[in-house]
Design a protein around this motif. Structure first.
Motif, PDB file in Angstrom:
ATOM      1  N   ARG A  11       0.832  -1.206   0.000  1.00 20.50           N
ATOM      2  CA  ARG A  11       0.000   0.000   0.000  1.00 20.50           C
ATOM      3  C   ARG A  11       0.865   1.253   0.000  1.00 20.50           C
ATOM      4  O   ARG A  11       0.584   2.208  -0.721  1.00 20.50           O
ATOM      5  CB  ARG A  11      -0.899   0.024   1.231  1.00 20.50           C
ATOM      6  N   ARG A  15       0.901   3.943  -2.807  1.00 20.99           N
ATOM      7  CA  ARG A  15       0.645   5.352  -2.528  1.00 20.99           C
ATOM      8  C   ARG A  15       1.782   6.217  -3.085  1.00 20.99           C
ATOM      9  O   ARG A  15       1.548   7.275  -3.666  1.00 20.99           O
ATOM     10  CB  ARG A  15       0.531   5.582  -1.022  1.00 20.99           C
ATOM     11  N   GLU A  19       1.478   8.894  -5.902  1.00 16.24           N
ATOM     12  CA  GLU A  19       1.925  10.271  -5.702  1.00 16.24           C
ATOM     13  C   GLU A  19       2.876  10.676  -6.817  1.00 16.24           C
ATOM     14  O   GLU A  19       2.795  11.797  -7.338  1.00 16.24           O
ATOM     15  CB  GLU A  19       2.603  10.398  -4.327  1.00 16.24           C
TER      16      GLU A  19
END
Length: 194
Positions: A11, A15, A19
């Motif tokens: 995760r 992420r 980003e």
């Protein structure tokens, strides 16, 4: 490592990757916006330059057209003034009387007689108002007779049937010659040209 730790790492990695993608997308979007704004500015500048050229061209055309129209109006005014002067001269000539009219008529008749050696039957035409004057003058010329009227300001038209010669020595013909030969000078004086 537990499954939960692995999932959390995945995760976090997702992420971080999301980003990065978002930052790349934002940078790419910023580049696209800057490029679009630069293109829009260039297009605006080109269009503005085109509009300015069109405005300048139209201004030049209108200015040129106005100059041409003004020149035509000046020429028309000059023609009107010259015609007015010509009309005044004709009126002055037509109103000549007495000794001056007789002197000029005799001079024109004398000049015409040079063309008619010893022709018999020379016919003279003149202005209707000059009939008595012409009869008086022609009494001094053998073989010359008043033959009729000629629409003119004065002077004579002399013809001979035997030699088929016709001489137009009217005031009108003399005025035409003088006017034509001196029109440039007349115009210069009237309009103070150098």
């Amino acid at each position: 490592m537990s499954l939960e730790t692995v999932a959390e790492d995945i995760r976090d990695e997702a992420r971080a990757r999301a980003e990065e993608i978002r930052i790349d997308a934002d940078e790419r979007a910023e580049e696209i916006i800057e490029a679009a704004e630069a293109d829009a500015e260039e297009i605006r500048e080109q269009r503005q330059a085109e509009v300015e050229r069109e405005i300048e061209q139209e201004r030049e055309q209108k200015l040129s057209s106005a100059k041409l129209e003004a020149k035509q109006e000046r020429l028309e005014a000059r023609r009107d003034v010259l015609q007015s002067v010509r009309d005044s001269v004709e009126a002055e000539i037509a109103s000549l009387e007495g000794d001056r009219r007789e002197e000029l008529t005799r001079t024109l008749l004398d000049a015409a007689t040079a063309e008619f050696d010893d022709d018999a039957g020379v016919q003279v035409y003149g202005r209707a108002d000059d009939a008595d004057l012409l009869e008086s003058i022609l009494a001094d010329y053998d073989g010359y007779e008043l033959a009729g009227e000629y629409d003119c300001l004065g002077g004579v038209v002399v013809e001979s049937e035997s030699s088929r010669i016709s001489v137009n020595n009217t005031f009108d013909s003399v005025l035409d010659d003088v006017w034509e030969n001196n029109l440039r000078d007349i115009s210069s004086r009237l309009f103070e040209e150098q």
